[in-house]
Design an enzyme around this catalytic site. Structure first.
Site, PDB file in Angstrom:
ATOM      1  N   SER A  91      40.677  33.365  26.245  1.00 26.50           N
ATOM      2  CA  SER A  91      41.558  34.331  26.904  1.00 26.50           C
ATOM      3  C   SER A  91      43.016  33.925  26.757  1.00 26.50           C
ATOM      4  O   SER A  91      43.344  32.735  26.711  1.00 26.50           O
ATOM      5  CB  SER A  91      41.201  34.371  28.391  1.00 26.50           C
ATOM      6  OG  SER A  91      42.227  34.963  29.135  1.00 26.50           O
ATOM      7  N   TYR A 123      39.911  30.670  36.441  1.00 22.11           N
ATOM      8  CA  TYR A 123      39.391  31.452  35.311  1.00 22.11           C
ATOM      9  C   TYR A 123      39.943  30.883  34.003  1.00 22.11           C
ATOM     10  O   TYR A 123      39.202  30.586  33.061  1.00 22.11           O
ATOM     11  CB  TYR A 123      39.780  32.927  35.469  1.00 22.11           C
ATOM     12  CG  TYR A 123      39.536  33.741  34.216  1.00 22.11           C
ATOM     13  CD1 TYR A 123      38.244  33.990  33.769  1.00 22.11           C
ATOM     14  CD2 TYR A 123      40.607  34.245  33.469  1.00 22.11           C
ATOM     15  CE1 TYR A 123      38.018  34.725  32.604  1.00 22.11           C
ATOM     16  CE2 TYR A 123      40.389  34.990  32.318  1.00 22.11           C
ATOM     17  CZ  TYR A 123      39.092  35.214  31.886  1.00 22.11           C
ATOM     18  OH  TYR A 123      38.873  35.937  30.730  1.00 22.11           O
TER      19      TYR A 123
HETATM   20  N1  LIG Z   1      38.867  42.476  28.968  1.00 23.67           N
HETATM   21  C1  LIG Z   1      39.875  41.633  28.753  1.00 23.67           C
HETATM   22  O1  LIG Z   1      41.064  42.041  28.764  1.00 23.67           O
HETATM   23  C2  LIG Z   1      39.627  40.180  28.468  1.00 23.67           C
HETATM   24  C3  LIG Z   1      40.732  39.351  28.238  1.00 23.67           C
HETATM   25  C4  LIG Z   1      40.519  38.010  27.950  1.00 23.67           C
HETATM   26  C5  LIG Z   1      39.229  37.509  27.880  1.00 23.67           C
HETATM   27  N2  LIG Z   1      38.167  38.328  28.134  1.00 23.67           N
HETATM   28  C6  LIG Z   1      36.818  37.746  28.051  1.00 23.67           C
HETATM   29  O2  LIG Z   1      36.034  38.568  27.202  1.00 23.67           O
HETATM   30  C7  LIG Z   1      34.681  38.570  27.638  1.00 23.67           C
HETATM   31  C8  LIG Z   1      34.200  39.970  27.889  1.00 23.67           C
HETATM   32  O3  LIG Z   1      35.036  40.554  28.875  1.00 23.67           O
HETATM   33  P1  LIG Z   1      34.854  42.033  29.418  1.00 23.67           P
HETATM   34  O4  LIG Z   1      36.191  42.565  29.701  1.00 23.67           O
HETATM   35  O5  LIG Z   1      33.924  42.770  28.556  1.00 23.67           O
HETATM   36  O6  LIG Z   1      34.163  41.709  30.836  1.00 23.67           O
HETATM   37  P2  LIG Z   1      32.917  42.370  31.547  1.00 23.67           P
HETATM   38  O7  LIG Z   1      32.855  41.778  32.921  1.00 23.67           O
HETATM   39  O8  LIG Z   1      32.960  43.850  31.428  1.00 23.67           O
HETATM   40  O9  LIG Z   1      31.697  41.838  30.679  1.00 23.67           O
HETATM   41  C9  LIG Z   1      31.069  40.592  30.886  1.00 23.67           C
HETATM   42  C10 LIG Z   1      29.570  40.845  31.004  1.00 23.67           C
HETATM   43  O10 LIG Z   1      28.933  39.586  31.138  1.00 23.67           O
HETATM   44  C11 LIG Z   1      27.884  39.703  32.082  1.00 23.67           C
HETATM   45  N3  LIG Z   1      27.639  38.379  32.675  1.00 23.67           N
HETATM   46  C12 LIG Z   1      28.440  37.687  33.520  1.00 23.67           C
HETATM   47  N4  LIG Z   1      27.871  36.529  33.855  1.00 23.67           N
HETATM   48  C13 LIG Z   1      26.677  36.470  33.192  1.00 23.67           C
HETATM   49  C14 LIG Z   1      25.619  35.533  33.145  1.00 23.67           C
HETATM   50  N5  LIG Z   1      25.652  34.415  33.863  1.00 23.67           N
HETATM   51  N6  LIG Z   1      24.556  35.795  32.347  1.00 23.67           N
HETATM   52  C15 LIG Z   1      24.486  36.940  31.639  1.00 23.67           C
HETATM   53  N7  LIG Z   1      25.464  37.894  31.656  1.00 23.67           N
HETATM   54  C16 LIG Z   1      26.545  37.653  32.424  1.00 23.67           C
HETATM   55  C17 LIG Z   1      28.384  40.711  33.105  1.00 23.67           C
HETATM   56  O11 LIG Z   1      27.322  41.369  33.782  1.00 23.67           O
HETATM   57  C18 LIG Z   1      29.194  41.674  32.243  1.00 23.67           C
HETATM   58  O12 LIG Z   1      28.433  42.801  31.876  1.00 23.67           O
HETATM   59  C19 LIG Z   1      34.642  37.676  28.865  1.00 23.67           C
HETATM   60  O13 LIG Z   1      34.292  36.380  28.458  1.00 23.67           O
HETATM   61  C20 LIG Z   1      36.074  37.685  29.357  1.00 23.67           C
HETATM   62  O14 LIG Z   1      36.385  36.547  30.097  1.00 23.67           O
HETATM   63  C21 LIG Z   1      38.344  39.649  28.414  1.00 23.67           C
END
Ligand SMILES: NC(=O)c1ccc[n+]([C@@H]2O[C@H](COP(=O)([O-])OP(=O)(O)OC[C@H]3O[C@@H](n4cnc5c(N)ncnc54)[C@H](O)[C@@H]3O)[C@@H](O)[C@H]2O)c1
Length: 335
Positions: free
Chosen positions: A142, A167
């Site tokens: 991130s 985080y």
């Molecule tokens: N969306 C953004 O702007 C952004 C920015 C930086 C990093 N990220 C990273 O990208 C990745 C995806 O983010 P996103 O925006 O799609 O988030 P999101 O919360 O929509 O998706 C994450 C998914 O992981 C699942 N999950 C969480 N813990 C789990 C576990 N222990 N076992 C199985 N499944 C689990 C959740 O149910 C969720 O559906 C994450 O790692 C997040 O930290 C996202």
């Protein structure tokens, strides 16, 4: 080729899986479907991929009704034995690991959720890749790892030792953990530092969705640090292009490890972002000013030169176009 996408019911995971399936690649998606935000949205994303919620049982494969190369499994990445069994059975070529406890603010009140999914869960993914080798592990880091860094644009060459949220600290830890596994067990890993992703099927805890909802409902939106914030908002399609391009290019250095930024490289002031949402909705926001929030950073700006060199990556969706597409989806979905 067989690809595992973790976090497939989430925002980015859903889009990655859809793109891969459209390209006729065999995808197995896992997600624990937790209730960090409304589960209905996660089930609806899965429905888009042909998975009927009624058939979902823990650790049971469900075949997509509409997309023959997709299978879903409700599974928690902290459940090590079932995860290892899955890797043993399926022999994945590539793992795209997106499952995590996301969100900066939630980490102030719920630190344990981050340690569990992002540290313990990530370690299970690494162990699985160690025991059942894959050609490439691509995982989500991130932009928040840049924390208190001042020098912009943020470059992967900069030191990132001052996170301002747990985080961010877990994401930085993932990069360190990946390095040790790449070094010790020769696992090719690429960590992608995503910069504020937005678009259709987005996350309800993030600004675009929060703003759109409040504006439509005639409620005030919370504007932190008097709007004096900048974000490198990146449209989901550009993120997906980056992920799918890089997944076929595992690092092949002596230590097969790399970290890349993936962002739009055009930071936007929060005020401008709100204006675009107002314009797309044809309604004005009621703004309530708040001080800076703990855990937040002032500004993000991605230097994507490394990703560009490797893949010719070039973001293509400008803010206006991205917001228009997002609002079009939002109004249709919530109607
Ligand atoms: N969306 C953004 O702007 C952004 C920015 C930086 C990093 N990220 C990273 O990208 C990745 C995806 O983010 P996103 O925006 O799609 O988030 P999101 O919360 O929509 O998706 C994450 C998914 O992981 C699942 N999950 C969480 N813990 C789990 C576990 N222990 N076992 C199985 N499944 C689990 C959740 O149910 C969720 O559906 C994450 O790692 C997040 O930290 C996202």
């Amino acid at each position: 080729m067989k690809i595992l996408v973790t976090g497939v019911a989430g925002f980015i995971g859903f889009h990655v899986a859809k793109k891969l399936i459209d390209d006729n690649i065999e995808v197995i998606g896992i997600d624990n479907i937790n209730d960090y935000y409304p589960m209905t949205l996660k089930f609806d994303r899965l429905k888009e991929l042909g998975i009927q919620p009624d058939f979902i049982r823990y650790n049971n494969k469900v075949k997509s009704e509409t997309m023959k190369s997709f299978t879903f499994l409700r599974l928690d990445i902290t459940d090590e034995s079932h995860l290892l069994n899955l890797f043993n059975r399926e022999k994945f070529d590539i793992v795209i690991h997106l499952a995590a406890q996301a969100g900066v603010r939630y980490s102030l009140d719920n630190p344990k959720a981050y340690i569990k999914s992002n540290i313990e869960g990530f370690n299970n993914i690494l162990e699985a890749c160690r025991n059942f080798p894959v050609k490439h592990l691509v995982y989500a880091s991130s932009s928040s790892v840049y924390g208190m860094n001042k020098e912009q644009p943020f470059s992967v060459k900069h030191k990132v030792d001052s996170p301002v949220s747990l985080y961010a600290a877990t994401k930085k830890s993932n990069e360190l953990m990946a390095h040790s596994y790449s070094y010790l067990y020769n696992i090719p890993t690429t960590g992608l530092r995503f910069f504020t992703v937005y678009g259709p099927w987005g996350r309800p805890d993030m600004a675009p969705m929060l703003f759109a909802k409040s504006i439509i409902e005639g409620k005030p939106i919370k504007v932190f640090n008097n709007g004096n914030l900048e974000r490198d908002f990146t449209y989901i399609d550009d993120i997906i292009t980056g992920i799918t391009k890089i997944m076929s290019l595992p690092p092949c250095e002596k230590i097969p490890y790399r970290i890349l930024n993936i962002g739009n490289s055009k930071p936007v002031k929060l005020g401008e972002f709100i204006n675009e949402i107002e314009e797309a909705l044809g309604e004005k926001a009621i703004k309530e000013m708040y001080p800076m929030q703990d855990g937040d950073v002032y500004s993000t700006f991605a230097d994507v030169s490394e990703l560009q060199q490797l893949t010719n990556y070039k973001p293509t969706i400008a803010l206006k176009e991205g917001i228009t597409k997002f609002i079009k989806w939002y109004t249709a979905y919530f109607n």
